[in-house]
Write a protein that holds these residues in place. Sequence first.
Motif, short mmCIF file in Angstrom:
data_model
loop_
_atom_site.label_atom_id
_atom_site.label_comp_id
_atom_site.label_asym_id
_atom_site.label_seq_id
_atom_site.Cartn_x
_atom_site.Cartn_y
_atom_site.Cartn_z
N GLU A 194 -4.95 2.68 -20.59
CA GLU A 194 -4.54 3.79 -19.72
C GLU A 194 -4.79 5.12 -20.40
O GLU A 194 -5.30 6.09 -19.80
N GLY A 195 -4.46 5.23 -21.66
CA GLY A 195 -4.70 6.48 -22.39
C GLY A 195 -6.17 6.78 -22.51
O GLY A 195 -6.61 7.93 -22.45
N LEU A 196 -6.98 5.73 -22.71
CA LEU A 196 -8.43 5.90 -22.84
C LEU A 196 -9.01 6.40 -21.51
O LEU A 196 -9.89 7.27 -21.50
N ARG A 197 -8.49 5.82 -20.39
CA ARG A 197 -9.00 6.23 -19.08
C ARG A 197 -8.64 7.68 -18.83
O ARG A 197 -9.46 8.47 -18.34
N GLU A 198 -7.44 8.10 -19.19
CA GLU A 198 -7.01 9.48 -18.99
C GLU A 198 -7.83 10.43 -19.84
O GLU A 198 -8.16 11.54 -19.44
N ALA A 199 -8.15 10.02 -21.06
CA ALA A 199 -8.96 10.86 -21.96
C ALA A 199 -10.33 11.06 -21.39
O ALA A 199 -10.88 12.17 -21.42
N ARG A 200 -10.91 10.02 -20.82
CA ARG A 200 -12.26 10.15 -20.25
C ARG A 200 -12.23 11.08 -19.04
O ARG A 200 -13.14 11.88 -18.78
N GLN A 201 -11.16 10.97 -18.25
CA GLN A 201 -11.02 11.85 -17.09
C GLN A 201 -10.90 13.30 -17.51
O GLN A 201 -11.48 14.22 -16.90
N ALA A 202 -10.14 13.52 -18.65
CA ALA A 202 -10.00 14.91 -19.13
C ALA A 202 -11.31 15.45 -19.64
O ALA A 202 -11.64 16.64 -19.45
N VAL A 203 -12.13 14.65 -20.22
CA VAL A 203 -13.45 15.08 -20.73
C VAL A 203 -14.35 15.43 -19.57
O VAL A 203 -15.09 16.44 -19.60
N GLU A 204 -14.31 14.58 -18.52
CA GLU A 204 -15.14 14.86 -17.36
C GLU A 204 -14.70 16.16 -16.71
O GLU A 204 -15.54 16.96 -16.26
N GLU A 205 -13.40 16.38 -16.65
CA GLU A 205 -12.89 17.61 -16.06
C GLU A 205 -13.33 18.81 -16.88
O GLU A 205 -13.70 19.87 -16.32
N ALA A 206 -13.35 18.68 -18.18
CA ALA A 206 -13.76 19.78 -19.07
C ALA A 206 -15.24 20.05 -18.94
O ALA A 206 -15.69 21.21 -19.00
N ARG A 207 -16.04 19.05 -18.75
CA ARG A 207 -17.47 19.25 -18.59
C ARG A 207 -17.74 20.02 -17.28
O ARG A 207 -18.66 20.84 -17.19
N ARG A 208 -16.93 19.72 -16.27
CA ARG A 208 -17.15 20.45 -15.02
C ARG A 208 -16.83 21.92 -15.20
O ARG A 208 -17.38 22.78 -14.49
N HIS A 209 -15.97 22.20 -16.07
CA HIS A 209 -15.61 23.60 -16.31
C HIS A 209 -16.46 24.22 -17.40
O HIS A 209 -16.19 25.32 -17.88
N GLY A 210 -17.49 23.51 -17.85
CA GLY A 210 -18.44 24.06 -18.82
C GLY A 210 -18.06 23.81 -20.28
O GLY A 210 -18.64 24.39 -21.18
N VAL A 211 -17.13 23.01 -20.55
CA VAL A 211 -16.74 22.69 -21.97
C VAL A 211 -17.27 21.31 -22.30
O VAL A 211 -16.93 20.35 -21.58
#
Length: 586
Positions: A234-251
């Motif tokens: 679950e933590g791994l899935r959340e971390a991947r989602q946070a990375v994808e969200e950051a990429r959308r914002h240009g990070v």
Amino acid sequence: MTLNHDGHRGTGVSPRVALLSIVAFWLVYFAIATIRSYMIDFGHQTEMLAARAFVTIGSMVATYIVYLAMRPLAGKSLAVNVTAVALLAAPAAVAYSSMNWMAFRQFDKQVEAEKAREAASRKIVIDDRSVAAAREQAQVAIAAARDAIREATEQAKAAAEAKAEAQREAAQREAEVRREIENAQREANQNVRDATREAEQARREAQREADRARREAYRSQREAYAEAMADYKEGLREARQAVEEARRHGVNIDIDSILASVPPPPTPPPPPAPAAPAAPPAPDTTKTQPAPPAPSRAPVRIEVPKPITIPTPVISEPTPGTVMIQVGPPTEPYDKKKEVGVVSQIADQALNGYFFFAAWGALFLALSYAAAVRSAEREAAGYRAAARDAELRALRYQVNPHFLFNTLNSLSTLILKDHRDEAEKMILNLSTFFRTSLTADPTEDVVLAEEIRLQRLYLDIEAIRFPDRLIVDIRVPQELADARVPCLILQPLVENAIKYGVSRAKRPVTVQITARQDSEGLVLSVEDDGEPLGEDEQLRGTGVGLKNVADRLKARFGSDAACRYGPLPNGGFGVTLFMPLIRDDV
């Protein structure tokens, strides 16, 4: 020295030495025989000592007779003397054996009588009137012995029965003890089996409880692991989602490097280990243990029967009209044929005595040859002394002709020169010199004063020949005037001094004679201060004269004397004699 060659060679041992050897030989025999008698303890030592002394004295006389018979054979060959000893020892041995038989015959009779009395004392005499009483006593003793034997037999039977009964009781006790031991072993084995069964049941129950607890623990671990893995995912899935969200914002975030720094997920727990196999039950060792040894049997005591006492028969003193009863083995009857004759006894003893006399004969021969060797040594010493005297005489007689020859030459010269007074004086001095010198024994010594007087006469004769060239200087201390020297020992030395010192010189020459004492003995010197000699003249100067003096000193004193000569440092020639200092009163 005069030697007697007319005497009989090998006069042998003197009677005194022979008698001492005989006495010593037989005293040694007497001592050895006496010591042996005391060690063996024959008895009657006083009588035997007197008899032995008689035999010893008689043997000494017989040995002296053998010596008298051997005396004429002194100086004969060894074979002749040995044969004579072997032949003369035989009759002497017979005489020794005869004396020995006569001396000990009475003693032998006394010993035989004592043996007979001792044999008689072993016999028991019983009065014929008490034979019936003795028979009755014997019957009583026999009956007592039978009763004792019967009693002993009964005691032995009782002891055997007691022993058998004791053995039966011991066997019964042993069987009972064995049964008790077997019962105890069975009970112990049963108790051990029950305890082993209960222990096995408790062990199996504990093992089942342990397996159940391990399964519960494994189930709890699996549930905790499943929950942990779910949280991780679950933590791994959340971390991947946070990375994808950051990429959308240009990070741009590197998720892989972040995941690499995250600890890995927990490993699943291992399944529970299988239970250990049950240990086999302990072997029952009580069944194989050997039974304890049976108790030792009680000792069986058997009473020993009392000793049997047999009454001693009463024996009365022998009276007239008694009979003799032999006790013990009978003695052999006297057989006259077995009696050893006198001749046989003497011959047997003579064989021993022969070796005694032969031994003394060997001793006598040894003493005889020792005396012959001593006589030969004395005779050889006499011959050596005679040879030495002859040598001294010969050396002495070498001096007189040499001196006479020189003196006559000088006298002839004076007569030719018509010197009548000097010639007459020389003839008188020459006659006095020869009268004095020829009357003395050439093998004897003379005192130094007499020797100097003879040399003065000679120098007076030579002074007539050389009145202006000869100077005489004699220095002899008064305390050495009585010293003993060989006669005319200085004559050749003085003559050489005149011949090689004075006669060759054109000036006055001093001839000096001196005497002194040192630590070694007497020292005599003859020196001249004439012209030095050449090598050839020195060799001629050591010719007959000096050799004669050296030989006479060696013959008289041996290595204790010496002669030294040679040229002097200031010219001239000197001779020095060294010899022991012998006074006139020695």
